[in-house]
Design an enzyme around this catalytic site. Sequence first.
Site, short mmCIF file in Angstrom:
data_model
loop_
_atom_site.label_atom_id
_atom_site.label_comp_id
_atom_site.label_asym_id
_atom_site.label_seq_id
_atom_site.Cartn_x
_atom_site.Cartn_y
_atom_site.Cartn_z
N ARG A 98 0.19 -78.25 -68.88
CA ARG A 98 0.18 -77.93 -70.31
C ARG A 98 1.50 -78.27 -71.00
NH1 ARG A 98 -3.41 -72.36 -70.57
NH2 ARG A 98 -5.39 -73.45 -70.81
N GLY A 138 -11.62 -72.60 -71.42
CA GLY A 138 -12.63 -72.09 -72.35
C GLY A 138 -12.79 -73.01 -73.56
N GLY A 145 -7.79 -74.21 -65.94
CA GLY A 145 -6.55 -74.12 -65.18
C GLY A 145 -6.74 -74.26 -63.68
N LYS A 197 -17.68 -65.62 -62.03
CA LYS A 197 -18.75 -64.90 -62.73
C LYS A 197 -19.78 -65.81 -63.40
CE LYS A 197 -15.98 -60.88 -63.82
NZ LYS A 197 -15.17 -60.29 -64.89
C1 3PG Z 1 -6.27 -70.10 -71.42
O1 3PG Z 1 -5.49 -70.18 -70.48
O2 3PG Z 1 -7.49 -69.91 -71.25
C2 3PG Z 1 -5.74 -70.29 -72.80
O3 3PG Z 1 -4.36 -70.29 -72.81
C3 3PG Z 1 -6.32 -69.27 -73.74
O4 3PG Z 1 -5.98 -68.00 -73.30
P1 3PG Z 1 -6.97 -66.79 -73.54
O5 3PG Z 1 -8.23 -67.07 -72.77
O6 3PG Z 1 -6.22 -65.58 -73.04
O7 3PG Z 1 -7.24 -66.71 -75.03
#
Ligand code: 3PG
Length: 450
Positions: free
Chosen positions: A61, A430, A407, A244
């Site tokens: 990132r 996400g 990630g 999940k």
């Molecule tokens: C992530 O790692 O999914 C993003 O940085 C967003 O973070 P969040 O899901 O806590 O909003």
Amino acid sequence: MRQVVMYEFFINFVPKFATNKLITTNKTMKINAYNFAGKKAIVRVDFNVPLQDGKITDDTRIKGALPTLKLILEKGGSLIIMSHMGKPKGKVKPELSLGQITDAVAAALGTPVKFVADCQKADAEAAALKPGEVLLLENLRYYPEEEGKPVGIDKEDPAYEEAKKAMKASQKEFAKKLASYADCWVMDAFGTAHRKHASTAVIADYFDADNKMLGLLMEKEVQAVDNVLSNIKRPFVAIMGGSKVSSKIGIIENLLGKVDKLILCGGMTYTFAKAHNGEIGQSIVELDKLDVALGVEELAKKNGVELVLGSDCTATNGLDFDTMTVKPGSKIITCPANEIPADLQGVDAGPESQKAFKEAIKGAKTILWNGPAGVFECDDFTAGSRAIGDAIAEATAEGAFSLIGGGDSVACVNKFGLADKVSYISTGGGALLEAIEGKVLPGVAAIKGE
Ligand code: 3PG
Ligand code: MG
């Protein structure tokens, strides 16, 4: 006649499919056209990087944000970098301080970075900023205003609505403060673009259309998603892992309308096994989602999608999740995913499953991978994810377009040294999935003024 019909088709339908496209209005400022000379730019990045003992374990990132950050500096601008890290939920949590990554950011940028320990108290530092200089603000989520959700009050509480209204008002003040530091706002946090937060969306209200824009990473990521969706070469194989079913059900249902094959792996495997009355021992399971699992199987059948689930697994009674090691003397066995001994827990895909995953990926022309097949952080349980990564690399070498997001899967690809053997690695998890679902990302909408 045919032409008229085609024209009507484009007018009526294409905009609906093109919601995430960037090149929509002439009013949208493009970062390459902006004159940053002498300007202060506040840039929202996603520096929510994985840390172990304060050290960055995967810097995808940070690297992803560099083109935008460097461009602004090269054009004579100065930078105020802002991000969240983790989920401190409005509290100051030192283990989630962005101060820990200041040196890494400075090294990546090749220029000193000054850290400001409170994102709402950076007036003096911002005012003193000269062209070429860089500030990094402390974790935005130390303030609940960043997310805009009231804290310490239940949704069921009668006072909740009032609290929410008050929070929305203070969120505006919070965003306005951030905006006050700079002449322009650049949204480059693709990983957080699915969140409608102060720094990713609300802040847009404090800049006119000429002074807010998407960064280069956002442009690239959205383009990659558009490329996949607008030009799906078949077979299209998606691999969804993770623990999940519930958190992935939206995208799974959506993918069942798009893909030819869907591999479901990781912790989800055991919810599927349990739904068919399998014995899953101590494995992770969502007992209230058994019907959801059966529904996925139904839908796959209805849509003619080949659903590939893990048939066997590696199970153990000794995985220490803190150290990600297996305690000496513990049992590690291979067994069917629906015949796991009562004291063991499934932690990786077994050899039969690995073979099935590889076969399903072979010959694919479009591949999407999100979520590992096992607890890959532990060196004993990487085989399932490695089999998937290897098969994706092979298919890519034979001409497939492979898109890896989330990630954990990105960390897998990096851990196995496959990063340059796949087509595209996204910084989003996400956010990537929501973009693929066809949802308009709030971070994109904010720039387009929607
Ligand atoms: C992530 O790692 O999914 C993003 O940085 C967003 O973070 P969040 O899901 O806590 O909003
Ligand atoms: Mg997340």
